[in-house]
Design a protein around this motif. Structure first.
Motif, PDB file in Angstrom:
ATOM      1  N   LYS A   1       0.699  -1.076   0.075  1.00  0.00           N
ATOM      2  CA  LYS A   1       0.050   0.248  -0.003  1.00  0.00           C
ATOM      3  C   LYS A   1       0.794   1.408  -0.084  1.00  0.00           C
ATOM      4  O   LYS A   1       1.631   1.422  -0.835  1.00  0.00           O
ATOM      5  N   GLY A   2       0.936   1.963   1.285  1.00  0.00           N
ATOM      6  CA  GLY A   2       1.657   3.355   1.017  1.00  0.00           C
ATOM      7  C   GLY A   2       3.061   3.091   1.148  1.00  0.00           C
ATOM      8  O   GLY A   2       3.624   2.038   1.595  1.00  0.00           O
ATOM      9  N   ILE A   3       3.801   4.035   0.401  1.00  0.00           N
ATOM     10  CA  ILE A   3       5.475   3.923   0.453  1.00  0.00           C
ATOM     11  C   ILE A   3       5.860   5.387   0.903  1.00  0.00           C
ATOM     12  O   ILE A   3       5.148   6.589   0.618  1.00  0.00           O
ATOM     13  N   ASP A   4       6.944   5.669   1.099  1.00  0.00           N
ATOM     14  CA  ASP A   4       7.709   6.936   1.343  1.00  0.00           C
ATOM     15  C   ASP A   4       9.016   6.940   1.085  1.00  0.00           C
ATOM     16  O   ASP A   4       9.496   5.730   1.133  1.00  0.00           O
ATOM     17  N   LEU A   5       9.824   7.682   0.906  1.00  0.00           N
ATOM     18  CA  LEU A   5      11.132   7.863   0.766  1.00  0.00           C
ATOM     19  C   LEU A   5      11.814   8.777   1.894  1.00  0.00           C
ATOM     20  O   LEU A   5      11.292   9.508   2.413  1.00  0.00           O
ATOM     21  N   ASP A   6      13.016   8.106   2.219  1.00  0.00           N
ATOM     22  CA  ASP A   6      13.740   8.705   3.468  1.00  0.00           C
ATOM     23  C   ASP A   6      14.906   9.639   2.876  1.00  0.00           C
ATOM     24  O   ASP A   6      14.646   9.863   1.652  1.00  0.00           O
ATOM     25  N   ARG A   7      15.651  10.356   3.853  1.00  0.00           N
ATOM     26  CA  ARG A   7      16.443  11.396   3.149  1.00  0.00           C
ATOM     27  C   ARG A   7      17.609  11.037   2.397  1.00  0.00           C
ATOM     28  O   ARG A   7      18.090  11.521   1.796  1.00  0.00           O
ATOM     29  N   ASP A   8      17.581   9.556   2.374  1.00  0.00           N
ATOM     30  CA  ASP A   8      18.677   8.894   1.589  1.00  0.00           C
ATOM     31  C   ASP A   8      18.175   8.165   0.289  1.00  0.00           C
ATOM     32  O   ASP A   8      18.774   7.640  -0.596  1.00  0.00           O
ATOM     33  N   GLY A   9      16.875   8.534   0.062  1.00  0.00           N
ATOM     34  CA  GLY A   9      16.186   8.082  -1.024  1.00  0.00           C
ATOM     35  C   GLY A   9      15.627   6.465  -1.029  1.00  0.00           C
ATOM     36  O   GLY A   9      15.204   5.867  -2.058  1.00  0.00           O
ATOM     37  N   ASN A  10      16.054   5.953   0.160  1.00  0.00           N
ATOM     38  CA  ASN A  10      15.351   4.585   0.426  1.00  0.00           C
ATOM     39  C   ASN A  10      14.007   4.576   0.351  1.00  0.00           C
ATOM     40  O   ASN A  10      13.191   5.639   0.939  1.00  0.00           O
ATOM     41  N   ILE A  11      13.355   3.365   0.035  1.00  0.00           N
ATOM     42  CA  ILE A  11      12.041   3.290  -0.074  1.00  0.00           C
ATOM     43  C   ILE A  11      11.565   2.545   1.190  1.00  0.00           C
ATOM     44  O   ILE A  11      11.757   1.184   1.345  1.00  0.00           O
ATOM     45  N   TRP A  12      10.407   2.964   1.832  1.00  0.00           N
ATOM     46  CA  TRP A  12       9.762   2.283   2.935  1.00  0.00           C
ATOM     47  C   TRP A  12       8.375   1.873   2.465  1.00  0.00           C
ATOM     48  O   TRP A  12       7.824   2.758   1.635  1.00  0.00           O
ATOM     49  N   VAL A  13       7.933   0.683   2.619  1.00  0.00           N
ATOM     50  CA  VAL A  13       6.888  -0.024   1.907  1.00  0.00           C
ATOM     51  C   VAL A  13       5.984  -0.665   3.177  1.00  0.00           C
ATOM     52  O   VAL A  13       6.367  -1.277   3.895  1.00  0.00           O
ATOM     53  N   ALA A  14       4.596   0.089   3.215  1.00  0.00           N
ATOM     54  CA  ALA A  14       3.651  -0.767   4.078  1.00  0.00           C
ATOM     55  C   ALA A  14       3.360  -1.939   3.479  1.00  0.00           C
ATOM     56  O   ALA A  14       2.372  -1.907   2.256  1.00  0.00           O
ATOM     57  N   ASP A  15       3.787  -3.235   3.693  1.00  0.00           N
ATOM     58  CA  ASP A  15       3.343  -4.560   2.899  1.00  0.00           C
ATOM     59  C   ASP A  15       2.106  -5.115   3.643  1.00  0.00           C
ATOM     60  O   ASP A  15       2.225  -5.874   4.502  1.00  0.00           O
ATOM     61  N   TYR A  16       1.306  -4.584   3.229  1.00  0.00           N
ATOM     62  CA  TYR A  16      -0.068  -4.892   3.852  1.00  0.00           C
ATOM     63  C   TYR A  16      -0.268  -6.291   4.001  1.00  0.00           C
ATOM     64  O   TYR A  16      -1.032  -6.892   5.028  1.00  0.00           O
ATOM     65  N   GLY A  17      -0.531  -7.238   2.816  1.00  0.00           N
ATOM     66  CA  GLY A  17      -0.726  -8.482   3.017  1.00  0.00           C
ATOM     67  C   GLY A  17       0.143  -9.492   3.629  1.00  0.00           C
ATOM     68  O   GLY A  17      -0.161 -10.442   4.270  1.00  0.00           O
ATOM     69  N   ASN A  18       1.415  -8.995   3.825  1.00  0.00           N
ATOM     70  CA  ASN A  18       2.253  -9.556   4.665  1.00  0.00           C
ATOM     71  C   ASN A  18       2.475  -9.241   6.100  1.00  0.00           C
ATOM     72  O   ASN A  18       3.290  -9.842   6.874  1.00  0.00           O
TER      73      ASN A  18
END
Length: 440
Positions: free
Chosen positions: A148-165
């Motif tokens: 579902k939702g994603i966001d980038l941190d200050r280093d450009g890494n991707i955070w992912v809300a892995d809803y189904g898992n």
């Protein structure tokens, strides 16, 4: 008769030459811009400027700027009129007032438009970052299930809300795995406890994430009615809410204040602004203030019908920095001022938005909108124009070979924009992948 026509033609050319030549003297007639159209355009499209005292038929004598950026000479078109000049929009020119000056008449200064020109983005190549689309199955930390939702941190890494898992993951923008928080593939129920080791913390359908400046991230946990925080060290703590308080909505103190009187219902979307955390809770717009107070700033069934997603952008501060998509039969973009005033964001064709569930905003005020039901991504510009940015139809195709308009998506549910690298990241939820689109 032929002699007369030839004389008139030569006389007209002479006047044109004389007009251009006299612009080189000390007091030439200065130009003026009276308007231009369209108000915004993508690379390669033509913009027509209306005004007076342009040097007809001599584009080489003009300098055109968008803001502070010059339009290349080869993009300026010859027009047989002193009231019109045209140019083709160069890639990446940006927004700004249009200025026209004559290279040979610096004393005149530049004629400048009253309104700004808006550059419309073009979607370049689409590629997969991480995940495996159906019917492929896999296990492990490179596999996603209904992200579902994603966001980038200050280093450009991707955070992912892995809803189904039932986990939250962090990846490099290349797709390589960094870490996982939560018990993979397991609905671990709910716990109000602090977990020094976040890998054993129970999550139940994390639906959105918001990275902070300390290498951590906030998490909206829809079915556990919690907002939680993952620290840089990997620990998990509560920010607000209590397990299974579903159905209650109460402002008050959050966890950090000790009193913990605030109650959440169904938190579904997050956005950070400095020390404050905004979130959507059962269609209401709320925030956790810097002093750890939870406050509702726009209640459902008032000026907000059923808010779905949220972003904060100082680029839109003149309207109100909080941007929401109000969906479920009332698909509109709205802004909320710091004092709580709700306003509609003008959109040229609201009927294109069916179920907007994710937003991303650039530094110039353009808003990217993921429309889950139509499987498309739109861009809404400050002039109110809405333009299809990516997505052709429901499905999965295009990685590495197609541009955004030709690629297929399946219920896009999250967006994150990296302006520095020129990529829009998309949580392609029903395809179980995170993808990226070149923004040109």
């Amino acid at each position: 008769m032929k002699t007369k026509v030839l004389f008139l033609l030569v006389f007209s050319l002479a006047l044109t030459f004389l007009n251009c030549w006299t612009l080189e003297v000390d007091e030439p007639p200065c130009m003026k811009i009276t308007g231009f159209s369209p108000s915004g355009a993508a690379a390669g499209e033509t913009v027509t400027i209306q005004g007076i005292n342009f040097c007809e038929g001599r584009p080489d004598l003009h300098t055109i700027l968008i803001g502070e950026t010059p339009v290349p000479l080869e993009n300026i078109e010859a027009v047989p009129s002193a009231q019109t000049i045209r140019f083709r929009v160069p890639e990446g020119i940006g927004n700004g007032q249009i200025s026209v000056a004559l290279r040979t008449a610096p004393l005149c200064g530049a004629a400048k438009s009253t309104d700004p020109f808006y550059y419309y983005y073009t979607a370049g190549l689409v590629s997969k970052v991480v995940g495996n689309p159906p019917p492929a199955t896999c296990t492990g930390d490179l596999c996603l299930k209904s992200p579902k939702g994603i966001d980038l941190d200050r280093d450009g890494n991707i955070w992912v809300a892995d809803y189904g898992n039932h986990v939250v993951r962090q990846y490099k923008n290349t797709g390589s795995f960094i870490r996982r928080t939560g018990r993979f593939g397991t609905n671990g129920g709910c716990s109000n406890d602090f977990f020094p080791d976040g890998s054993v913390a129970p999550f139940f359908n994390p639906i959105d994430v918001a990275a902070d400046s300390s290498d951590g991230a906030f998490v909206a946990e829809q079915n556990n009615t919690l907002l939680r925080y993952i620290s840089a060290s990997g620990s998990v703590s509560r920010v607000a809410g209590k397990c299974f308080d579903d159905g209650f909505l109460q402002d008050g103190d959050c966890i950090g204040s000790g009193a913990n009187t605030a109650k959440l219902s169904v938190p579904t979307a997050l956005a950070r602004d400095g020390s404050e955390l905004y979130f959507i809770d059962q269609g209401n717009v709320r925030k956790v203030e810097g002093n750890c107070i939870v406050r509702t700033i726009a209640a459902k069934n008032g000026e907000v019908q059923n808010a779905k997603t949220i972003r904060v952008s100082r680029a839109l501060a003149t309207r109100g920095p909080v941007i929401i998509a109000d969906a479920d039969g009332n698909a509109k973009l709205k802004s909320i001022s710091m004092s709580g005033v709700v306003s509609n964001i003008p959109v040229s064709a609201n009927n294109l938005l069916i179920d907007p569930v994710a937003l991303a905003v650039d530094s110039k005020g353009a808003i990217f909108v993921a429309d889950q039901s139509s499987h498309k991504i739109y861009a809404v510009y400050p002039d109110g124009q809405i333009v299809l940015f990516a997505g052709s139809q429901q499905g999965y195709s295009g990685d590495g070979v197609s541009t955004g308009l030709d690629a297929q998506f399946n219920a896009p549910a999250g967006l994150a924009l990296d302006e520095s690298l020129g990529f829009l990241y998309v949580s392609d939820s029903n395809n179980n992948v995170i993808r990226k689109i070149e923004v040109k």
